[in-house]
Motif scaffolding. Structure first.
Motif, mmCIF file in Angstrom:
data_model
loop_
_atom_site.group_PDB
_atom_site.id
_atom_site.type_symbol
_atom_site.label_atom_id
_atom_site.label_comp_id
_atom_site.label_asym_id
_atom_site.label_seq_id
_atom_site.Cartn_x
_atom_site.Cartn_y
_atom_site.Cartn_z
ATOM 1 N N THR B 24 -26.259 -39.845 24.195
ATOM 2 C CA THR B 24 -27.046 -38.751 24.775
ATOM 3 C C THR B 24 -27.519 -39.115 26.177
ATOM 4 O O THR B 24 -27.410 -38.314 27.123
ATOM 5 C CB THR B 24 -28.264 -38.441 23.873
ATOM 6 O OG1 THR B 24 -27.793 -38.129 22.567
ATOM 7 C CG2 THR B 24 -29.069 -37.268 24.415
ATOM 8 N N ARG B 36 -29.158 -29.729 22.515
ATOM 9 C CA ARG B 36 -30.053 -30.039 21.398
ATOM 10 C C ARG B 36 -29.637 -31.349 20.752
ATOM 11 O O ARG B 36 -28.450 -31.665 20.681
ATOM 12 C CB ARG B 36 -29.993 -28.916 20.348
ATOM 13 C CG ARG B 36 -30.947 -29.081 19.164
ATOM 14 C CD ARG B 36 -31.087 -27.785 18.382
ATOM 15 N NE ARG B 36 -31.680 -26.741 19.216
ATOM 16 C CZ ARG B 36 -31.350 -25.450 19.167
ATOM 17 N NH1 ARG B 36 -30.459 -25.035 18.306
ATOM 18 N NH2 ARG B 36 -31.920 -24.583 19.964
ATOM 19 N N TRP B 64 -36.521 -42.187 22.297
ATOM 20 C CA TRP B 64 -36.154 -40.765 22.208
ATOM 21 C C TRP B 64 -37.185 -39.892 22.922
ATOM 22 O O TRP B 64 -36.833 -38.978 23.681
ATOM 23 C CB TRP B 64 -36.068 -40.308 20.746
ATOM 24 C CG TRP B 64 -34.829 -40.644 19.990
ATOM 25 C CD1 TRP B 64 -34.741 -41.437 18.882
ATOM 26 C CD2 TRP B 64 -33.494 -40.170 20.228
ATOM 27 N NE1 TRP B 64 -33.449 -41.486 18.424
ATOM 28 C CE2 TRP B 64 -32.661 -40.719 19.232
ATOM 29 C CE3 TRP B 64 -32.919 -39.339 21.190
ATOM 30 C CZ2 TRP B 64 -31.284 -40.466 19.161
ATOM 31 C CZ3 TRP B 64 -31.556 -39.078 21.124
ATOM 32 C CH2 TRP B 64 -30.753 -39.641 20.125
ATOM 33 N N SER B 65 -38.463 -40.174 22.645
ATOM 34 C CA SER B 65 -39.538 -39.343 23.230
ATOM 35 C C SER B 65 -39.472 -39.366 24.752
ATOM 36 O O SER B 65 -39.641 -38.335 25.413
ATOM 37 C CB SER B 65 -40.910 -39.847 22.774
ATOM 38 O OG SER B 65 -41.081 -39.629 21.388
ATOM 39 N N ALA B 68 -36.455 -37.452 26.064
ATOM 40 C CA ALA B 68 -36.694 -36.007 25.960
ATOM 41 C C ALA B 68 -37.618 -35.525 27.077
ATOM 42 O O ALA B 68 -37.414 -34.447 27.645
ATOM 43 C CB ALA B 68 -37.302 -35.674 24.602
ATOM 44 N N LYS B 69 -38.619 -36.346 27.375
ATOM 45 C CA LYS B 69 -39.568 -35.972 28.440
ATOM 46 C C LYS B 69 -38.857 -35.918 29.787
ATOM 47 O O LYS B 69 -39.038 -34.978 30.569
ATOM 48 C CB LYS B 69 -40.715 -36.974 28.478
ATOM 49 C CG LYS B 69 -41.826 -36.567 29.427
ATOM 50 C CD LYS B 69 -42.951 -37.591 29.437
ATOM 51 C CE LYS B 69 -43.997 -37.168 30.456
ATOM 52 N NZ LYS B 69 -44.917 -38.273 30.763
ATOM 53 N N ASP B 72 -36.203 -32.987 29.552
ATOM 54 C CA ASP B 72 -36.588 -31.757 28.878
ATOM 55 C C ASP B 72 -35.626 -31.455 27.712
ATOM 56 O O ASP B 72 -35.131 -30.335 27.548
ATOM 57 C CB ASP B 72 -36.611 -30.586 29.874
ATOM 58 C CG ASP B 72 -37.435 -29.428 29.333
ATOM 59 O OD1 ASP B 72 -38.280 -29.668 28.449
ATOM 60 O OD2 ASP B 72 -37.216 -28.285 29.783
ATOM 61 N N LEU B 73 -35.376 -32.496 26.937
ATOM 62 C CA LEU B 73 -34.398 -32.428 25.850
ATOM 63 C C LEU B 73 -35.012 -31.774 24.616
ATOM 64 O O LEU B 73 -36.152 -32.062 24.263
ATOM 65 C CB LEU B 73 -33.979 -33.873 25.528
ATOM 66 C CG LEU B 73 -32.826 -34.176 24.599
ATOM 67 C CD1 LEU B 73 -31.536 -33.541 25.091
ATOM 68 C CD2 LEU B 73 -32.660 -35.702 24.508
ATOM 69 N N ASP B 74 -34.249 -30.908 23.977
ATOM 70 C CA ASP B 74 -34.717 -30.240 22.759
ATOM 71 C C ASP B 74 -34.358 -31.099 21.550
ATOM 72 O O ASP B 74 -33.199 -31.192 21.164
ATOM 73 C CB ASP B 74 -34.056 -28.853 22.659
ATOM 74 C CG ASP B 74 -34.606 -28.041 21.490
ATOM 75 O OD1 ASP B 74 -35.738 -28.323 21.043
ATOM 76 O OD2 ASP B 74 -33.895 -27.125 21.023
ATOM 77 N N MET B 75 -35.348 -31.751 20.950
ATOM 78 C CA MET B 75 -35.105 -32.628 19.793
ATOM 79 C C MET B 75 -35.710 -31.990 18.546
ATOM 80 O O MET B 75 -36.926 -31.841 18.435
ATOM 81 C CB MET B 75 -35.713 -34.009 20.035
ATOM 82 C CG MET B 75 -35.140 -34.709 21.272
ATOM 83 S SD MET B 75 -35.410 -36.498 21.261
ATOM 84 C CE MET B 75 -37.206 -36.596 21.177
ATOM 85 N N ASN B 106 -42.528 -34.928 21.662
ATOM 86 C CA ASN B 106 -41.306 -34.227 22.101
ATOM 87 C C ASN B 106 -40.284 -33.974 20.997
ATOM 88 O O ASN B 106 -39.167 -33.552 21.275
ATOM 89 C CB ASN B 106 -40.641 -34.939 23.285
ATOM 90 C CG ASN B 106 -41.588 -35.101 24.454
ATOM 91 O OD1 ASN B 106 -42.331 -34.175 24.771
ATOM 92 N ND2 ASN B 106 -41.614 -36.263 25.062
#
Lengths: 136, 130
Positions: B24, B36, B64-65, B68-69, B72-75, B106
């Motif tokens: 990812t 996603r 991961w958090s 995502a931050k 701006d990842l949709d987890m 997130n």
């Protein structure tokens, strides 16, 4: 519901109760049915045990979810491919599997078999045609 | 390329979650879109903030958090799988009468429809698991 129709295949490769994959795969299939995609299921390796008839889980205190497969036809999930070699390697035949059927609306609601036994080579060709593969 | 990622295994037990993270991250750094990341089966355990690995090991959840931050990842954590395994957000806490929540930053809890939708809307769904 969705803007396009894709060919979705759910690969079921594990025995039904040793791990939760089989049951949680079935949950995706049932939810996914609402999205009106072109869905098929494949059962191979130990996944063929998921369809064996006469499952009794009382002694292991697990939920017997095998009756849920009978409902797939009502969800328009009508293409269940079972790999021939996987059956043979485990001493199973089609007669050992639950009879699963659906009513074909394009053929005066005739009752038809959902399960189709295919060879490993045929299954590879069917996989090749898919847009999305979920592997469980 | 527009990717969707599915993570089927829990952190530390199985490399699948590390591979999913590396993939990812590389995809995002390479300018691809990851629409996603969906956590299913024991993969939902990637989303608990109570994880406390030894200091000399990677912190999979925080990693991961932070990813995502940054992007701006949709987890998304599957709600049915999360309920079985005790992954709880504020809403689930109240709905199920629990006295704690543990969802990490997130991550969000939602339904399996989000996985199917990801399969439809992405160009490639990449599954990481056993």
């Amino acid at each position: 519901m969705s803007e396009q129709i894709k060919k979705f295949m759910y690969l079921n490769r594990r025995a039904p109760y040793g791990t939760i994959y089989a049951w949680e795969s079935l949950e995706v299939v049932l939810i996914g049915a609402a999205f009106d995609q072109d869905v098929s299921l494949a059962f191979l390796d130990d996944g063929v045990f998921q369809l064996v008839k006469g499952q009794d889980t009382a002694e292991v205190d697990m939920k017997n979810f095998s009756p849920t497969y009978q409902a797939l036809g009502d969800y328009d999930v009508t293409k269940l491919f079972v790999e021939k070699e996987s059956l043979e390697e485990r001493g199973l035949t089609l007669d050992d599997l639950m009879p699963l059927t659906y009513e074909d609306e394009d053929d005066d609601w005739a009752e038809k078999d959902s399960i189709k036994v295919v060879s490993r080579a045929e299954l590879a060709d069917i996989m090749e045609e898919q847009d999305v593969m979920f592997s469980f | 390329m527009k990717f969707a990622i599915q993570v089927n295994e829990g952190p530390y037990q199985h490399q699948a979650t590390d591979s999913a993270y590396q993939f990812t991250k590389a995809a995002l750094e390479g300018g691809h879109e990851v629409m996603r990341v969906f956590f299913y089966h024991d993969g939902v355990n990637n989303g608990t903030k109570l994880t406390t690995p030894p200091q000399d090991d990677r912190n999979i959840v925080n990693r991961w958090s932070e990813l995502a931050k940054k992007y701006d990842l949709d987890m998304v954590v599957c709600v049915a799988a999360a309920q079985r395994r005790g992954i709880v957000d504020e809403g689930e806490m109240q709905r199920n009468g629990k006295d704690a929540e543990n969802i990490a930053d997130n991550f969000r809890i939602s339904g399996l429809g989000q996985l199917v939708e990801a399969g439809i809307q992405s160009e490639r769904l990449v599954v990481f698991g056993d």
